[in-house]
Design a protein around this motif. Structure first.
Motif, PDB file in Angstrom:
ATOM      1  N   ASP A  42      -9.396 -10.716 -16.122  1.00 24.20           N
ATOM      2  CA  ASP A  42      -9.783 -11.424 -17.342  1.00 24.20           C
ATOM      3  C   ASP A  42      -9.974 -12.900 -17.010  1.00 24.20           C
ATOM      4  O   ASP A  42      -9.125 -13.506 -16.340  1.00 24.20           O
ATOM      5  CB  ASP A  42      -8.697 -11.297 -18.412  1.00 24.20           C
ATOM      6  CG  ASP A  42      -8.628  -9.908 -19.025  1.00 24.20           C
ATOM      7  OD1 ASP A  42      -9.550  -9.105 -18.783  1.00 24.20           O
ATOM      8  OD2 ASP A  42      -7.651  -9.624 -19.744  1.00 24.20           O
ATOM      9  N   SER A  44     -10.343 -16.514 -18.777  1.00 24.76           N
ATOM     10  CA  SER A  44     -10.141 -17.183 -20.062  1.00 24.76           C
ATOM     11  C   SER A  44     -10.552 -18.649 -19.991  1.00 24.76           C
ATOM     12  O   SER A  44     -10.435 -19.292 -18.940  1.00 24.76           O
ATOM     13  CB  SER A  44      -8.671 -17.091 -20.484  1.00 24.76           C
ATOM     14  OG  SER A  44      -8.277 -15.741 -20.614  1.00 24.76           O
ATOM     15  N   SER A  45     -10.999 -19.163 -21.126  1.00 19.65           N
ATOM     16  CA  SER A  45     -11.410 -20.560 -21.193  1.00 19.65           C
ATOM     17  C   SER A  45     -10.206 -21.480 -21.016  1.00 19.65           C
ATOM     18  O   SER A  45      -9.132 -21.229 -21.567  1.00 19.65           O
ATOM     19  CB  SER A  45     -12.082 -20.842 -22.532  1.00 19.65           C
ATOM     20  OG  SER A  45     -12.350 -22.218 -22.673  1.00 19.65           O
ATOM     21  N   SER A  48     -11.238 -25.805 -25.269  1.00 21.85           N
ATOM     22  CA  SER A  48     -12.045 -25.406 -26.420  1.00 21.85           C
ATOM     23  C   SER A  48     -13.448 -25.976 -26.283  1.00 21.85           C
ATOM     24  O   SER A  48     -13.657 -27.007 -25.639  1.00 21.85           O
ATOM     25  CB  SER A  48     -11.409 -25.912 -27.721  1.00 21.85           C
ATOM     26  OG  SER A  48     -10.120 -25.369 -27.902  1.00 21.85           O
ATOM     27  N   GLY A 143     -13.968 -26.642 -31.131  1.00 19.40           N
ATOM     28  CA  GLY A 143     -13.425 -25.300 -30.923  1.00 19.40           C
ATOM     29  C   GLY A 143     -14.106 -24.215 -31.727  1.00 19.40           C
ATOM     30  O   GLY A 143     -13.667 -23.062 -31.719  1.00 19.40           O
ATOM     31  N   PHE A 146     -15.673 -21.480 -29.101  1.00 19.79           N
ATOM     32  CA  PHE A 146     -14.490 -20.730 -28.667  1.00 19.79           C
ATOM     33  C   PHE A 146     -13.367 -21.706 -28.367  1.00 19.79           C
ATOM     34  O   PHE A 146     -13.601 -22.873 -28.068  1.00 19.79           O
ATOM     35  CB  PHE A 146     -14.784 -19.842 -27.452  1.00 19.79           C
ATOM     36  CG  PHE A 146     -15.364 -20.559 -26.266  1.00 19.79           C
ATOM     37  CD1 PHE A 146     -14.554 -21.253 -25.377  1.00 19.79           C
ATOM     38  CD2 PHE A 146     -16.728 -20.530 -26.029  1.00 19.79           C
ATOM     39  CE1 PHE A 146     -15.087 -21.904 -24.277  1.00 19.79           C
ATOM     40  CE2 PHE A 146     -17.275 -21.178 -24.932  1.00 19.79           C
ATOM     41  CZ  PHE A 146     -16.454 -21.870 -24.056  1.00 19.79           C
ATOM     42  N   LYS A 147     -12.139 -21.198 -28.459  1.00 13.65           N
ATOM     43  CA  LYS A 147     -10.968 -22.043 -28.279  1.00 13.65           C
ATOM     44  C   LYS A 147     -10.349 -21.820 -26.900  1.00 13.65           C
ATOM     45  O   LYS A 147     -10.642 -20.830 -26.222  1.00 13.65           O
ATOM     46  CB  LYS A 147      -9.939 -21.759 -29.378  1.00 13.65           C
ATOM     47  CG  LYS A 147     -10.453 -22.061 -30.784  1.00 13.65           C
ATOM     48  CD  LYS A 147      -9.357 -21.949 -31.810  1.00 13.65           C
ATOM     49  CE  LYS A 147      -9.903 -22.201 -33.215  1.00 13.65           C
ATOM     50  NZ  LYS A 147     -10.499 -23.537 -33.354  1.00 13.65           N
ATOM     51  N   GLU A 148      -9.503 -22.735 -26.503  1.00 11.02           N
ATOM     52  CA  GLU A 148      -8.785 -22.613 -25.236  1.00 11.02           C
ATOM     53  C   GLU A 148      -8.029 -21.283 -25.206  1.00 11.02           C
ATOM     54  O   GLU A 148      -7.380 -20.900 -26.176  1.00 11.02           O
ATOM     55  CB  GLU A 148      -7.800 -23.778 -25.087  1.00 11.02           C
ATOM     56  CG  GLU A 148      -7.016 -23.749 -23.789  1.00 11.02           C
ATOM     57  CD  GLU A 148      -6.054 -24.919 -23.675  1.00 11.02           C
ATOM     58  OE1 GLU A 148      -5.214 -24.895 -22.751  1.00 11.02           O
ATOM     59  OE2 GLU A 148      -6.131 -25.845 -24.510  1.00 11.02           O
ATOM     60  N   TYR A 150      -9.539 -18.358 -24.934  1.00  9.91           N
ATOM     61  CA  TYR A 150     -10.467 -17.287 -25.321  1.00  9.91           C
ATOM     62  C   TYR A 150     -10.937 -16.544 -24.070  1.00  9.91           C
ATOM     63  O   TYR A 150     -11.312 -17.156 -23.070  1.00  9.91           O
ATOM     64  CB  TYR A 150     -11.651 -17.895 -26.064  1.00  9.91           C
ATOM     65  CG  TYR A 150     -12.763 -16.934 -26.397  1.00  9.91           C
ATOM     66  CD1 TYR A 150     -12.645 -16.050 -27.460  1.00  9.91           C
ATOM     67  CD2 TYR A 150     -13.937 -16.918 -25.647  1.00  9.91           C
ATOM     68  CE1 TYR A 150     -13.673 -15.175 -27.778  1.00  9.91           C
ATOM     69  CE2 TYR A 150     -14.969 -16.046 -25.954  1.00  9.91           C
ATOM     70  CZ  TYR A 150     -14.830 -15.176 -27.019  1.00  9.91           C
ATOM     71  OH  TYR A 150     -15.848 -14.307 -27.321  1.00  9.91           O
ATOM     72  N   LEU A 152     -13.387 -15.035 -21.881  1.00 10.93           N
ATOM     73  CA  LEU A 152     -14.835 -15.139 -21.706  1.00 10.93           C
ATOM     74  C   LEU A 152     -15.414 -13.855 -21.121  1.00 10.93           C
ATOM     75  O   LEU A 152     -16.468 -13.381 -21.546  1.00 10.93           O
ATOM     76  CB  LEU A 152     -15.166 -16.317 -20.785  1.00 10.93           C
ATOM     77  CG  LEU A 152     -14.581 -17.675 -21.189  1.00 10.93           C
ATOM     78  CD1 LEU A 152     -14.796 -18.692 -20.077  1.00 10.93           C
ATOM     79  CD2 LEU A 152     -15.207 -18.161 -22.486  1.00 10.93           C
ATOM     80  N   ASN A 154     -13.959  -9.968 -19.593  1.00  7.85           N
ATOM     81  CA  ASN A 154     -12.835  -9.064 -19.361  1.00  7.85           C
ATOM     82  C   ASN A 154     -12.882  -8.448 -17.969  1.00  7.85           C
ATOM     83  O   ASN A 154     -13.953  -8.282 -17.381  1.00  7.85           O
ATOM     84  CB  ASN A 154     -12.832  -7.936 -20.394  1.00  7.85           C
ATOM     85  CG  ASN A 154     -12.488  -8.418 -21.789  1.00  7.85           C
ATOM     86  OD1 ASN A 154     -13.361  -8.576 -22.631  1.00  7.85           O
ATOM     87  ND2 ASN A 154     -11.214  -8.652 -22.033  1.00  7.85           N
ATOM     88  N   SER A 170     -17.894 -23.354 -19.265  1.00  5.85           N
ATOM     89  CA  SER A 170     -16.437 -23.506 -19.279  1.00  5.85           C
ATOM     90  C   SER A 170     -15.911 -24.130 -17.995  1.00  5.85           C
ATOM     91  O   SER A 170     -14.696 -24.204 -17.789  1.00  5.85           O
ATOM     92  CB  SER A 170     -15.780 -22.136 -19.497  1.00  5.85           C
ATOM     93  OG  SER A 170     -16.222 -21.565 -20.706  1.00  5.85           O
TER      94      SER A 170
END
Length: 400
Positions: A42, A44-45, A48, A143, A146-148, A150, A152, A154, A170
């Protein structure tokens, strides 16, 4: 002589991938190399987006409440305080004033909306506003995209160019992806020759080697081991190399019933045969085996069934080994334009195409390779049908 002891249902071939698990080995690739690769984890960001409020249009940043009541006949007059350029630190805004902004500009401090340029008119140091706006209208808030934290991408997702955009936005320079499985590809048969050799009446050029190599390169690293004559010892040498250096073996020819077809015997000496023979046409002699988590697929010798089962069995196996969570062949439904006659007790697979949203079968002799170049899909006729009439719904498989 090898005999088909038991013909298996066609669905068993589609479910062959269930015997195997993904190979949990990764490599790290640059953001410019990610298209069609499978994410190993996964992602993630780390922040945000946007980082702060931004204008979504060209216009003027304002206190939105100061535009209430404005219209074409009674515009609101605001003093122009400056211009907020894209990429510059934010300016501030005072009551009774406005700041010119462009799409993507940081919203000036204290402002809470943007009037679109076409709803305004400049008049010296002032701007006439002809339309009222609501709070934060035409603003992309901090944000909002998308927020911190999130996710992006999977784990197990095959990355496309759209994913690459959000990963780059990102700030990711590299991403961990599954390494492509290495596939040994072997063509067999005394009648098969390389393109470097001269064609004679009793020989045919190897079509299956190039077919498989080009068909799987998106999903695997193909290693073509050449053409092997109907000689068990030579075939065993190729298998020894493949078992040691590869993750999967694809072999074409040698899976039918015949005195010189050694493929099943060789597979049994290195692993196990799970299925040999299916209630399906074409592809009855399809052979599926394994050496631990290494799939071994024995395709029929003719290119047409090789194309079909590479798409329906081979590529799904490679997707599974390569970590792709969506590994089953792509399928859909369609309405048949022309009737198809079949034989009850087996599944028929027929190449076809779509015309005016209808599924059209390519009803030609099974040895015609040329029909495959016109094909857009594969039509499945169930084993309990003797005829499928025009206008009936059929299941179709889509080419990768």
């Amino acid at each position: 002589m090898i005999k088909f002891l038991k013909l298996s249902p066609f669905q068993n071939a589609l479910d062959f991938c269930k015997f195997f698990s993904s190979i949990e080995v990764f490599e790290e690739l640059n953001i410019f190399q990610l298209n069609n690769r499978v994410s190993f984890e996964d992602v993630s960001s780390r922040f945000s987006l946007p980082l702060e409020n931004r204008s979504a249009v060209d216009g003027y940043a304002v206190f939105s409440e100061e535009t209430f009541g404005s219209s074409e006949n009674t515009p609101v007059l605001l003093r122009l305080l400056g211009e907020q350029k894209v990429g510059d630190p934010p300016l501030s805004i005072e009551r009774g004033g406005c700041v010119k902004v462009a799409t993507g500009s940081t919203l000036p401090i204290n402002s809470n909306g943007v009037v679109m340029l076409e709803h305004t008119k400049t008049s010296g140091e002032f701007v006439e506003v002809y339309k009222a706006i609501s709070y934060y209208e035409n603003v992309l808030k901090k944000g909002e995209d998308f927020k911190e934290g999130y996710v992006l991408v999977n784990k197990g997702k095959r990355i496309n160019f759209r994913d690459c955009a959000i990963l780059a936005a990102s700030g990711f320079e590299t991403i961990k992806v599954y390494k492509k499985p290495r596939v040994a590809i072997i063509s067999t048969g005394d009648e098969i020759i390389s393109y470097k050799e001269k064609l004679t009446v009793s020989k045919i050029y190897d079509a299956n080697g190039p077919l498989i190599v080009n068909g799987i390169e998106t999903f695997a690293e193909p290693i073509f081991l050449g053409v092997v004559k109907d000689n068990r010892k030579d075939l065993e040498e190729k298998f020894k190399y493949a078992i040691k250096n590869c993750d999967c073996i694809f072999i074409s020819g040698g899976s039918s019933i015949g005195e010189r077809d050694y493929v099943e015997e060789v597979i049994k000496s290195f692993g196990e045969v799970i299925y040999h023979g299916f209630l399906v046409k074409p592809g009855k002699p399809l052979l599926l085996g394994r050496n631990g988590n290494m799939p071994i697929i024995g395709f029929p010798g003719h290119p047409l069934p090789v194309m079909i089962y590479l798409n329906l069995v081979g590529i799904p196996i490679l997707k599974k080994l390569g970590g792709d969570r969506n590994f089953y062949p792509k399928s859909d439904k369609g309405i048949l334009r022309d009737p198809i006659f079949s034989v009850p007790g087996r599944v028929d697979l027929i190449m076809g195409y779509k015309e005016n949203d209808l599924v059209v079968p390519l009803l030609s002799k099974s040895d015609y390779i040329s029909s495959a170049t016109k094909s857009e899909l594969i039509i499945k006729i169930p084993e309990d049908r003797e005829i499928v009439l025009e206008g009936e719904e059929v299941e179709i498989f889509l080419w990768e």
